[in-house]
Design an enzyme around this catalytic site. Structure first.
Site, PDB file in Angstrom:
ATOM      1  N   CYS A 142       9.410  44.194 -48.785  1.00  0.00           N
ATOM      2  CA  CYS A 142       8.356  43.954 -47.806  1.00  0.00           C
ATOM      3  C   CYS A 142       8.959  43.742 -46.409  1.00  0.00           C
ATOM      4  CB  CYS A 142       7.476  42.788 -48.243  1.00  0.00           C
ATOM      5  SG  CYS A 142       5.890  42.681 -47.400  1.00  0.00           S
ATOM      6  N   TYR A 143       8.924  42.521 -45.869  1.00  0.00           N
ATOM      7  CA  TYR A 143       9.539  42.261 -44.567  1.00  0.00           C
ATOM      8  C   TYR A 143      11.024  42.638 -44.601  1.00  0.00           C
ATOM      9  CZ  TYR A 143      11.078  39.591 -40.453  1.00  0.00           C
ATOM     10  OH  TYR A 143      11.624  39.222 -39.242  1.00  0.00           O
ATOM     11  N   GLY A 171       8.311  38.052 -45.949  1.00  0.00           N
ATOM     12  CA  GLY A 171       8.076  36.931 -45.052  1.00  0.00           C
ATOM     13  C   GLY A 171       6.844  37.165 -44.202  1.00  0.00           C
ATOM     14  N   ASP A 175      10.264  18.557 -68.772  1.00  0.00           N
ATOM     15  CA  ASP A 175      11.326  18.462 -67.768  1.00  0.00           C
ATOM     16  C   ASP A 175      12.167  17.207 -67.955  1.00  0.00           C
ATOM     17  OD1 ASP A 175      10.070  20.718 -66.767  1.00  0.00           O
ATOM     18  OD2 ASP A 175       8.956  19.619 -65.242  1.00  0.00           O
ATOM     19  N   HIS A 205       5.851  44.352 -53.745  1.00  0.00           N
ATOM     20  CA  HIS A 205       6.565  43.190 -54.293  1.00  0.00           C
ATOM     21  C   HIS A 205       6.852  43.395 -55.778  1.00  0.00           C
ATOM     22  CE1 HIS A 205       6.337  40.350 -50.877  1.00  0.00           C
ATOM     23  NE2 HIS A 205       5.262  41.064 -50.553  1.00  0.00           N
ATOM     24  N   GLU A 222       8.722  41.675 -57.597  1.00  0.00           N
ATOM     25  CA  GLU A 222       8.980  40.396 -58.269  1.00  0.00           C
ATOM     26  C   GLU A 222       7.731  39.783 -58.879  1.00  0.00           C
ATOM     27  OE1 GLU A 222       8.428  39.265 -53.844  1.00  0.00           O
ATOM     28  OE2 GLU A 222       8.993  40.993 -55.069  1.00  0.00           O
ATOM     29  N   LYS A 253      10.416  26.721 -64.995  1.00  0.00           N
ATOM     30  CA  LYS A 253       9.903  26.044 -66.186  1.00  0.00           C
ATOM     31  C   LYS A 253      10.276  26.764 -67.480  1.00  0.00           C
ATOM     32  CE  LYS A 253       7.219  22.999 -66.292  1.00  0.00           C
ATOM     33  NZ  LYS A 253       7.336  21.526 -66.426  1.00  0.00           N
TER      34      LYS A 253
END
Length: 523
Positions: free
Chosen positions: A84-85, A57, A237, A179, A181, A379
């Site tokens: 992180c945060y 964050g 979609d 990070h 991710e 997606k």
């Protein structure tokens, strides 16, 4: 998703929060993003709860009004991973110290692994095959400067970060300053896998085939004997939504394609050809070109464009729906990135990036109940659903096209003349990408009309015409993207064709911005 084991992700404002969810699902574990304000008691109510991940964050933990989590979480016995945060917050609560760093750390950093425990298992062994296995993505200004040695163990560090990865000695709390991710962290997925399967003891029961049956049942419960109208654009979609609803409630779906004058060349004809050959539902094409162009006349602000398009989209639907008996439901292909980028997720402090016409652009007096079965998918997950449903590859692998269409690729005022110029250039970009065999590799490739005119010379005459920007990116889920390193000969062909075949452009530029800091679309 109550029948699945899952991990809760507490949102503390990171633009990467949704990526954490995506990566856990990629590993076969369903994840749910909740507000950082969610209490431990509420978290415990989740059936099949295996662990908690606390996102990064933009705040600093030492601010009086910075977002916090229920501190009882850290001593609850539930495995927790702070990113992180989230790491700084956990370390602060458990006795560590966090201060502003002397040097901010953004971008790649190489980890020095001190202890290859359950969290970092296997990472150093990858070095022989992957020289950059220890490369991680940093994005922080604050840093942990002290940890109680009797409570914490340091697992890894970098040149500028003494505590790049830590764990509590007795509590199941792990923290990483980088990070994992994002794909820039080379072994990030392995680290998340270690947390999910080594620490949380997940089995990995999240599969698209199960999702389809669950959503079909959910649609049946929501709609009952009512009728659904679905906005069909021809993209993956809306096509997947239509196929999913058609499977769930046969005979209760009418698809409406709105020709808003902002579509690509041949869009309506292409949708008719592809759709009518694969679906057994009613398709109506509403010609609203002049209506949309009139409303957008003189509008240049991108947020205003999206809002106008969203409202007019609904008004056209309301008019068409009057001819459909008991049409009380509107189906949309809203995806998780649409939700995250439009509004702060789940009451969290995430900054709004832009308004998506089918999320933040919907009118307040909407007369339909929304059916959004893909709302929490990314997606690439949607494409998996499409394949499971048996949709043709031409639909499943079609490049994403923004809901507001060419309005967000025609910067500045929207006019029929400017749209016509842009359409012709876009056709050339699409044709050249297909000829080069790059359709699957490139996430999106398109032309943008810039409201910038420059001097040129064509046929010994002076010209003063628009600039065309070519945008091509590579991505997996659209939440992060890198500009595609296209061959110079391919770029040359695109440029030559656009300048020679499209009257209105005399200059072509190539966008080499990644996301972040840029977005994929220009508006």
């Amino acid at each position: 998703m109550a029948d699945h084991e899952h991990v809760v992700i507490l949102d503390l404002g990171s633009q990467y929060t949704q990526l954490i969810a995506r990566r856990t699902r990629e590993l076969g574990v369903y994840s749910e993003i909740l507000s950082h304000k969610t209490t431990l008691a509420e978290i415990r109510k989740r059936h099949g709860l295996k662990g908690v991940i606390i996102s990064g964050g933009p705040a600093s933990v030492y601010w009086a009004d910075s977002p916090k989590v229920d501190e009882a979480l850290f001593s609850s016995g539930i495995p927790v991973l702070g990113i992180c945060y989230g790491m700084q917050l956990g370390c602060s609560v458990l006795g560590g110290k966090v201060i502003p760093g002397d040097k901010r750390e953004f971008g790649h950093a190489d980890l020095e692994v001190l202890h290859e425990d359950a969290l970092l298992a296997g990472i150093t062994r990858r070095l022989a095959d992957e020289p950059h296995a220890l490369r991680a993505w940093m994005s922080h200004g604050d840093k942990v400067t002290a940890l109680p040695p009797e409570k914490f163990e340091t697992l890894a560090r970098t040149q500028n970060c003494e505590y790049a990865a830590v764990r509590h000695r007795t509590l199941p709390f792990f923290g990483v300053q980088f990070h994992p991710e994002v794909r820039h962290s080379v072994s990030g997925l392995l680290l998340l896998k270690n947390f999910l399967f080594n620490t949380c003891r997940c089995a990995g029961d999240w599969q698209m085939s199960g999702f389809i049956e669950e959503q079909c049942e959910r649609i049946r419960r929501q709609v009952g004997q009512g009728h659904v109208i679905c906005g069909l654009s021809g993209g993956v979609d809306s096509s997947v939504v239509a196929a999913l609803i058609a499977r769930a409630i046969p005979g209760q779906l009418t698809c409406i394609m709105v020709d808003n004058g902002l579509l690509r060349h041949g869009e309506v004809e292409g949708v008719r050809a592809a759709f009518e050959g694969h679906f057994k539902v009613k398709l109506v094409v509403a010609d609203a070109r002049q209506r949309f162009l009139k409303k957008l006349a003189g509008v240049t602000d991108p947020d205003d464009k999206r809002k106008i398009i969203g409202e007019e989209f609904i008004r056209v639907f309301e008019a068409e729906a009057r001819g459909v008996k008991d049409a009380r439901f509107l189906a949309q292909g809203t995806l998780y990135p649409d939700v995250i980028e439009s509004v702060a997720a789940h009451g969290g402090p995430t900054a709004k990036i832009k308004r998506h016409h089918n999320v933040g652009g919907l009118p307040d007096d909407l007369k339909f109940e929304l059916v959004e079965p893909l709302r929490y998918l990314f997606k690439d997950e949607v494409r998996e659903v499409g394949k499971e449903l048996g949709l043709p590859d031409a639909l499943v692998w079609r490049q994403p096209f923004p809901g507001p269409g060419l309005a967000v690729r025609c910067l500045g005022e929207i006019t029929e003349e400017r749209l016509s110029i842009l359409r012709k250039a876009d056709v050339i970009v699409q044709e050249e990408i297909e000829k080069a065999g790059l359709t699957r590799r490139i996430w999106q490739g398109f032309a943008v009309l810039l409201p910038v005119k420059s001097i040129g010379v064509m046929g010994d005459e002076r010209t003063h015409e628009y600039t065309c920007a070519i945008r091509a990116v590579e991505s997996v889920d659209g939440m992060t993207a890198d500009w595609a390193k296209l061959d110079y000969d391919l770029l040359r062909r695109m440029s030559n064709r656009i300048i020679n075949e499209v009257r209105g452009f005399n200059r072509v530029v190539y966008d080499i911005s990644s996301k972040p800091p840029a977005t994929i679309e220009w508006e």
